[in-house]
Scaffold this motif. Structure first.
Motif: not given
Length: 489
Positions: A329-349, A396-403
């Motif tokens: 397995y490979e375990y790459p770590t990628i820094p978050n370049q965003m300057e402010e916190g955000r709440w995640l509502r959907a993702t697409h890998v 995510f369902h409505e009203g749900v998110g990851t910080y």
């Protein structure tokens, strides 16, 4: 009328018996069914057994109970020889609970394969309860015997037909199919087995709409599947494989337990009626029939980002996949370049190599030094998406998110497999954000154990893992993952 066949002289011969007019199959096609204890069984997994015994039972048949007891005695006698013993319930109206109660009343512990779709029972031409089929894996899963556990009583006693068949197979004798008339037993009702009606199934009106609804998310241009629902000719070419993956319940890849009450979010399983429609149509020769081909313009190619352009794209570290070999397995770590916190509502890998990426899981490393602002306390890590072949974007369902705190990092677990060619994977992860903080926080955790050794020869090695919830929670997703060694979750 169907006449009996006999084992060669090295096994045993049968007296002349007249059987029903319904022809019995000579070979048994692969199938997978779940038993009354929720354990999955696939026929071809047992290709090394000297014989496989299958007997028809129903919970409401008194004759079944007596036949089960007789079969259990033989099971105990032949257990050391590796013979596999199973029961099959062809009654689509009976539940696992009813069958469990019947087995408890009989005092017998033996898997009962529940054939709710009745496709397996139809292909085996099951007629009565208590009927036994003996399958010979060494000759391509050929039927070696069909009939009762033991024969009729005559002046010489009861003929042990089934035991004789097993002795012959264990000895490696050349065995031809033998059939013995079933004089007793309750009738098996298979209301959809009328093959003359299968010719009337319409490709345009009955089959193609099911394929579009249940399979179109993957079998489309730009989708993960290896071929597209392009037209009738494509379906006709893949028809034998479609029948196989439905009978083994590999497709669609959706495996919740539908014996429980309630509905599932994003349900994508074939109903018994839909499964029968497709399989019966294929077994009737997959006729084209009348009408326009719905597949010609039913599915549009998938866009790169089905949810629209992401708010933020994580570029996973490129990885060169070699042509051969086993990869760690490979375990790459990628820094978050965003300057402010955000709440995640959907993702697409979105994998860069559809053939080379086996799966992707992820987590977010929160920046513990950052100000939490309106967020109280420290947040646990949350997933920023996962991927397995066939998986669609995750909303995510409505009203749900990851910080995602500023200054944190994305960490991925990348499982690559070789496929004969060199290729560089450049997986991307598209992130979509809430405009306002959600009401509920989505957290994720792994419930698993990697510190174990499966003893040699152990067929059912059980592992229990657990997690402790610090507070009340609502469960949104279960993601079982155990590769080829896992057989039940």
């Amino acid at each position: 009328m169907r006449k009996i066949f006999a084992f060669t002289a090295s096994a045993f011969a049968l007296s002349a018996l007249t059987l029903s007019a319904e022809a019995s199959p000579t070979y048994v096609d692969n199938f997978r069914l779940v038993d009354h204890e929720r354990v999955s069984h696939e026929l071809y997994y047992y290709q090394d057994a000297p014989a496989i015994v299958l007997m028809t039972v129903t919970a409401d048949s008194d004759f079944s109970v007596r036949a089960i007891e007789a079969l259990a005695e033989l099971r105990d006698e032949y257990a050391a020889e590796g013979v596999r013993f199973y029961l099959i319930n062809p009654d689509a109206t009976e539940t696992r609970t009813e069958m469990s109660d019947a087995m408890a009343a009989a005092g017998v512990d033996m898997p009962v394969l529940m054939d709710a779709r009745q496709l397996v029972s139809e292909s085996l031409a099951l007629e009565t309860t208590g009927e036994v089929l003996v399958i010979n894996p060494r000759t391509g899963f050929q039927l070696a015997y069909r009939g009762p556990v033991s024969g009729q009583v005559d002046g010489r006693g009861r003929t042990p037909y089934l035991a004789n068949a097993l002795d012959a197979l264990i000895a490696g004798d050349n065995v031809e199919m033998a059939s013995v008339d079933m004089r007793r037993g309750d009738s098996v009702v298979l209301p959809h087995a009328n093959t003359s009606l299968h010719q009337s199934i319409s490709y345009a009106e009955d089959v193609a709409p099911i394929l579009v609804e249940r399979c179109g998310g993957c079998h489309v241009a730009g989708g993960i599947a290896p071929w597209e629902l392009a037209d009738y000719e494509t379906i006709q070419g893949w028809a034998p494989m479609i029948r196989e993956v439905i009978r083994t319940d590999r497709m669609p890849p959706y495996f919740p337990d539908f014996d429980h009450a309630g509905t599932f979010y994003s349900e994508n399983e074939l109903s018994p009626e839909e499964a029968r429609t497709i399989v019966h149509w294929i077994e009737a020769g997959a006729p084209r029939g009348e009408g326009e081909d719905p597949l010609l313009d039913a599915l549009e190619p998938l866009p790169e980002w089905p949810l629209g352009e992401p708010d933020y794209i994580v570029e996973v570290t490129p990885f060169d996949i070699p042509a051969t070999g086993i990869l760690e397995y490979e375990y790459p770590t990628i820094p978050n370049q965003m300057e402010e916190g955000r709440w995640l509502r959907a993702t697409h890998v979105r994998p860069g190599s559809n053939q080379g990426v086996h799966h992707v899981t992820s987590g977010y490393i929160q920046n513990r030094n950052a100000a939490v602002d309106e967020i109280e306390g420290n947040l646990p890590s949350g997933s920023v998406g996962s991927y397995t072949p066939g998986q669609n974007p995750q909303e995510f369902h409505e009203g749900v998110g990851t910080y995602l705190s500023p200054g944190g990092a994305f960490r991925f677990s990348m499982h690559y497999t070789t496929f004969g060619l060199e290729e560089t994977d450049r997986t991307q992860v598209g992130l979509y954000f809430h405009d306002e903080p959600p009401e509920l926080i989505m957290r994720s955790t792994v419930i698993g154990d990697s510190n174990f050794v499966i003893p040699a020869g152990e067929e059912n090695f059980h592992i229990t893992s657990y997690t402790l919830f610090p507070a009340d929670a609502e469960l949104y997703t279960l993601y079982p993952h155990a590769h080829y060694r896992g057989k039940r979750v």
